[in-house]
Design a protein around this motif. Sequence first.
Motif, PDB file in Angstrom:
ATOM      1  N   LEU A  67       4.648  -6.519  -1.245  1.00 33.94           N
ATOM      2  CA  LEU A  67       5.722  -7.055  -2.052  1.00 33.94           C
ATOM      3  C   LEU A  67       6.202  -5.797  -2.741  1.00 33.94           C
ATOM      4  CD1 LEU A  67       8.060  -8.879  -3.071  1.00 33.94           C
ATOM      5  CD2 LEU A  67       6.306  -9.906  -4.539  1.00 33.94           C
ATOM      6  N   LEU A  68       5.187  -4.979  -3.399  1.00 29.98           N
ATOM      7  CA  LEU A  68       5.791  -4.063  -4.063  1.00 29.98           C
ATOM      8  C   LEU A  68       6.204  -2.828  -3.506  1.00 29.98           C
ATOM      9  CD1 LEU A  68       2.479  -3.448  -6.545  1.00 29.98           C
ATOM     10  CD2 LEU A  68       4.691  -4.443  -7.095  1.00 29.98           C
ATOM     11  N   VAL A  69       5.711  -2.545  -1.879  1.00 30.01           N
ATOM     12  CA  VAL A  69       6.576  -1.659  -1.336  1.00 30.01           C
ATOM     13  C   VAL A  69       7.729  -1.919  -1.130  1.00 30.01           C
ATOM     14  CG1 VAL A  69       6.506  -0.572   1.124  1.00 30.01           C
ATOM     15  CG2 VAL A  69       4.225  -0.904  -0.059  1.00 30.01           C
ATOM     16  N   LYS A  70       8.201  -3.322  -0.766  1.00 32.38           N
ATOM     17  CA  LYS A  70       9.533  -3.386  -0.495  1.00 32.38           C
ATOM     18  C   LYS A  70      10.103  -3.449  -1.718  1.00 32.38           C
ATOM     19  CE  LYS A  70      12.666  -5.396   2.511  1.00 32.38           C
ATOM     20  NZ  LYS A  70      13.196  -6.445   1.851  1.00 32.38           N
ATOM     21  N   ALA A  71       9.949  -3.751  -2.855  1.00 22.49           N
ATOM     22  CA  ALA A  71      10.458  -3.963  -4.107  1.00 22.49           C
ATOM     23  C   ALA A  71      11.015  -2.670  -4.385  1.00 22.49           C
ATOM     24  CB  ALA A  71       9.981  -4.776  -5.095  1.00 22.49           C
ATOM     25  N   SER A  72       9.957  -1.900  -4.382  1.00 25.34           N
ATOM     26  CA  SER A  72      10.205  -0.259  -4.690  1.00 25.34           C
ATOM     27  C   SER A  72      11.228   0.332  -3.986  1.00 25.34           C
ATOM     28  CB  SER A  72       8.999   0.594  -4.476  1.00 25.34           C
ATOM     29  OG  SER A  72       8.886   1.758  -4.870  1.00 25.34           O
ATOM     30  N   GLU A  73      11.558  -0.133  -2.819  1.00 25.48           N
ATOM     31  CA  GLU A  73      12.492   0.557  -1.986  1.00 25.48           C
ATOM     32  C   GLU A  73      13.963  -0.371  -2.328  1.00 25.48           C
ATOM     33  OE1 GLU A  73       9.974   0.783   2.270  1.00 25.48           O
ATOM     34  OE2 GLU A  73      11.856  -0.548   2.058  1.00 25.48           O
ATOM     35  N   ASP A  74      13.756  -1.531  -2.388  1.00 30.31           N
ATOM     36  CA  ASP A  74      15.253  -2.419  -3.002  1.00 30.31           C
ATOM     37  C   ASP A  74      15.788  -2.263  -4.109  1.00 30.31           C
ATOM     38  OD1 ASP A  74      14.689  -3.310  -0.314  1.00 30.31           O
ATOM     39  OD2 ASP A  74      14.205  -5.785  -1.043  1.00 30.31           O
ATOM     40  N   TYR A  75      14.707  -2.031  -5.115  1.00 27.68           N
ATOM     41  CA  TYR A  75      15.396  -1.900  -6.734  1.00 27.68           C
ATOM     42  C   TYR A  75      15.283  -0.242  -6.829  1.00 27.68           C
ATOM     43  CZ  TYR A  75      14.609  -6.843  -6.955  1.00 27.68           C
ATOM     44  OH  TYR A  75      14.307  -8.074  -6.677  1.00 27.68           O
ATOM     45  N   GLN A  76      14.894   0.496  -5.981  1.00 22.08           N
ATOM     46  CA  GLN A  76      14.825   2.008  -6.109  1.00 22.08           C
ATOM     47  C   GLN A  76      13.481   2.228  -7.576  1.00 22.08           C
ATOM     48  OE1 GLN A  76      18.876   3.233  -6.233  1.00 22.08           O
ATOM     49  NE2 GLN A  76      18.686   2.338  -4.167  1.00 22.08           N
ATOM     50  N   PHE A  77      12.671   1.720  -7.570  1.00 24.76           N
ATOM     51  CA  PHE A  77      11.636   1.505  -8.698  1.00 24.76           C
ATOM     52  C   PHE A  77      10.959   3.057  -8.281  1.00 24.76           C
ATOM     53  CE2 PHE A  77      11.250  -3.187  -9.640  1.00 24.76           C
ATOM     54  CZ  PHE A  77      12.295  -3.339 -10.417  1.00 24.76           C
ATOM     55  N   GLN A  78      10.403   3.267  -7.124  1.00 28.81           N
ATOM     56  CA  GLN A  78       9.717   4.437  -6.943  1.00 28.81           C
ATOM     57  C   GLN A  78       8.147   4.109  -7.661  1.00 28.81           C
ATOM     58  OE1 GLN A  78      11.623   7.827  -8.059  1.00 28.81           O
ATOM     59  NE2 GLN A  78      13.375   7.590  -6.921  1.00 28.81           N
ATOM     60  N   ILE A  79       7.770   2.946  -7.083  1.00 27.79           N
ATOM     61  CA  ILE A  79       6.614   2.653  -7.523  1.00 27.79           C
ATOM     62  C   ILE A  79       5.530   3.532  -6.590  1.00 27.79           C
ATOM     63  CG2 ILE A  79       4.773   0.766  -7.758  1.00 27.79           C
ATOM     64  CD1 ILE A  79       7.079  -1.093  -8.025  1.00 27.79           C
ATOM     65  N   PRO A  80       4.554   4.071  -7.340  1.00 28.60           N
ATOM     66  CA  PRO A  80       3.394   4.848  -6.452  1.00 28.60           C
ATOM     67  C   PRO A  80       2.440   4.010  -6.423  1.00 28.60           C
ATOM     68  CG  PRO A  80       3.335   5.761  -9.064  1.00 28.60           C
ATOM     69  CD  PRO A  80       4.460   4.444  -8.732  1.00 28.60           C
ATOM     70  N   LEU A  81       2.139   3.423  -5.003  1.00 23.54           N
ATOM     71  CA  LEU A  81       1.024   2.570  -4.755  1.00 23.54           C
ATOM     72  C   LEU A  81      -0.245   2.888  -5.274  1.00 23.54           C
ATOM     73  CD1 LEU A  81       1.257  -0.303  -3.128  1.00 23.54           C
ATOM     74  CD2 LEU A  81       3.481   0.734  -3.497  1.00 23.54           C
ATOM     75  N   GLN A  82      -0.558   4.340  -5.040  1.00 27.32           N
ATOM     76  CA  GLN A  82      -1.678   4.981  -5.036  1.00 27.32           C
ATOM     77  C   GLN A  82      -2.369   4.606  -6.356  1.00 27.32           C
ATOM     78  OE1 GLN A  82      -1.692   9.182  -4.174  1.00 27.32           O
ATOM     79  NE2 GLN A  82      -3.769   9.381  -4.470  1.00 27.32           N
ATOM     80  N   ASP A  83      -1.395   4.927  -7.310  1.00 33.50           N
ATOM     81  CA  ASP A  83      -1.359   4.549  -8.882  1.00 33.50           C
ATOM     82  C   ASP A  83      -1.706   3.237  -9.196  1.00 33.50           C
ATOM     83  OD1 ASP A  83      -1.473   7.595  -9.281  1.00 33.50           O
ATOM     84  OD2 ASP A  83       0.536   7.711  -9.969  1.00 33.50           O
ATOM     85  N   VAL A  84      -0.890   2.531  -8.700  1.00 30.47           N
ATOM     86  CA  VAL A  84      -1.096   1.101  -8.911  1.00 30.47           C
ATOM     87  C   VAL A  84      -2.505   0.600  -8.647  1.00 30.47           C
ATOM     88  CG1 VAL A  84      -0.384  -0.929  -8.248  1.00 30.47           C
ATOM     89  CG2 VAL A  84       1.186   0.542  -8.375  1.00 30.47           C
ATOM     90  N   VAL A  85      -3.116   0.916  -7.496  1.00 30.91           N
ATOM     91  CA  VAL A  85      -4.681   0.566  -7.089  1.00 30.91           C
ATOM     92  C   VAL A  85      -5.445   1.230  -7.891  1.00 30.91           C
ATOM     93  CG1 VAL A  85      -3.970  -0.531  -4.852  1.00 30.91           C
ATOM     94  CG2 VAL A  85      -4.719   1.893  -5.022  1.00 30.91           C
ATOM     95  N   LYS A  86      -5.308   2.444  -8.188  1.00 30.14           N
ATOM     96  CA  LYS A  86      -5.917   3.346  -9.023  1.00 30.14           C
ATOM     97  C   LYS A  86      -6.355   2.485 -10.413  1.00 30.14           C
ATOM     98  CE  LYS A  86      -6.465   7.980 -11.114  1.00 30.14           C
ATOM     99  NZ  LYS A  86      -5.840   9.090 -11.202  1.00 30.14           N
ATOM    100  N   ILE A  87      -5.086   2.298 -11.183  1.00 30.22           N
ATOM    101  CA  ILE A  87      -5.340   1.774 -12.492  1.00 30.22           C
ATOM    102  C   ILE A  87      -5.583   0.278 -12.429  1.00 30.22           C
ATOM    103  CG2 ILE A  87      -3.513   3.339 -13.419  1.00 30.22           C
ATOM    104  CD1 ILE A  87      -1.456   1.061 -14.000  1.00 30.22           C
ATOM    105  N   TRP A  88      -5.620  -0.483 -11.433  1.00 26.22           N
ATOM    106  CA  TRP A  88      -6.085  -1.779 -11.098  1.00 26.22           C
ATOM    107  C   TRP A  88      -7.683  -1.916 -11.064  1.00 26.22           C
ATOM    108  CZ3 TRP A  88      -2.159  -4.515  -7.508  1.00 26.22           C
ATOM    109  CH2 TRP A  88      -1.094  -4.776  -8.092  1.00 26.22           C
TER     110      TRP A  88
END
Length: 472
Positions: A340-361
């Motif tokens: 969902l984060l991958v898709k939302a990042s594209e749709d809303y142009q958030f540019q969410i860095p997935l690598q950092d998301v899992v890193k900080i979790w």
Amino acid sequence: MEKYNYGMIGLGVMGRNLLYNIADNGFSIAGFDLDKQKITELEEGATAGTTVAGTDSLEEFVAKLETPRKIILMVPAGKPVDAVLENIKSLLTKSDIVIDAGNSYFKDTNRRVADLATLGLHFMGMGVSGGEKGARFGPSIMPGGDLEAFHSVRPMLEAIAAKVNGESCTAYMGKDAAGHYVKMVHNGIEYAIMQLISEAYDLLHRGANLSKDQLYEVFKEWNNGELNSFLIEITRDIFQQKDEISGGFLLDQILDKAGSKGTGKWTSEEALENGVAIPTIDAAVASRTLSSYKEERVLASKLYPKSEITAPENIELFVQEVGDALFLATLISYTQGLSLLVKASEDYQFQIPLQDVVKIWRGGCIIRSSLLETFYEAYTEDPNLSNILLNEKISELVKSKVTSLRKTIGFATSNGISTLGLQTVLAYFDAYTTENLPVNLIQAQRDYFGAHTYQRKDQEGVFHTQWESTNQ
Ligand code: 6PG
């Protein structure tokens, strides 16, 4: 007058603990709350040698802060955030930074970013996870929004966040409301994992008659192995908690109705909106809703009595299979949330860095687990991985557990033990890994009754057929 580095609005448990954490890390900080009692408690509870002050006057609070001001809000999501912003807006000056650290709805955050930008103010949405203890001693922090504002608070965030292998569990999550979006999905995954753990507990307890002490031992072992995580750890401890009133185990006295504050539901709504399949998170939300039908469930259990459960023959093997099933189901819950984060990042142009998301979790937050280290490696290898299941190393892990998941679900269904979460995991996995789904039939039906057209396997283009009815 000596000016303070930071300001905190909202001195409830979370706000106060976060404030102490900031102060303990060498930053001076002023707190505001309308409740005088909270201000007295705040100053009394601060660590000796730290610089902490409280006030119930918003004007005084604002005047105490160095400019550009850096103000954190820790107030309940929704109207209270708007009310605070309304009151404080006129007291602030250009370039001041306001950070909402609550569980706000990301669309509200986007609106507030735009609104405050008209006054030259920076508004940031920031997810904070880890509960009361996390806030005090090291949460996982998910900031997003204005990059310049992020950089000016970054040293503080890195200082107060949890640490894993010496690295801080905080990173920039992307533009606009990305921080709150990532936190929302974190909570959706949290719902799913909690649901799955409750099903594992039910299978071991009702299915295999394990006592609380045995459950404690199983979860202890799981937590020492590949299932190692915060939620398994606290579940282990819950099995030991005695009840002062009845003298028995507290868990046995807790009513089977689970509440929710809405972040799980938002995650499901968002997935529907963006065309992403997250059935396990949906099931976890639905399961809490089902739990609220207590009276109806009591009636229905009388109307549809279940036959006695046939306990598994080899308990040791069964425990191992349930553990493997839970591991795989947890992995696929993260998979769904991350997709969902991958898709939302594209749709809303958030540019969410997935690598950092899992890193900080990996540390500080409620869904922290050893598994996130494996995900981190996968995203380091390929930061654009669209679905965790497509990573080769992870596919080996998945393949080694899937038989246990099938067997566990087989046991549950034949004994009438509800496993909404586990079943959606398996169904998702089986659908995701099937080359030819029976959806060709759905396309035929749609075209039959509504001329909705279909695509062909052997030719490009869009087709419609005049379907022949055999109905006389
Ligand atoms: C966290 C938690 C926290 C809170 C949830 C509970 O990350 O620290 O997720 O945010 O416990 O809001 O959510 P429900 O009340 O909806 O279960």
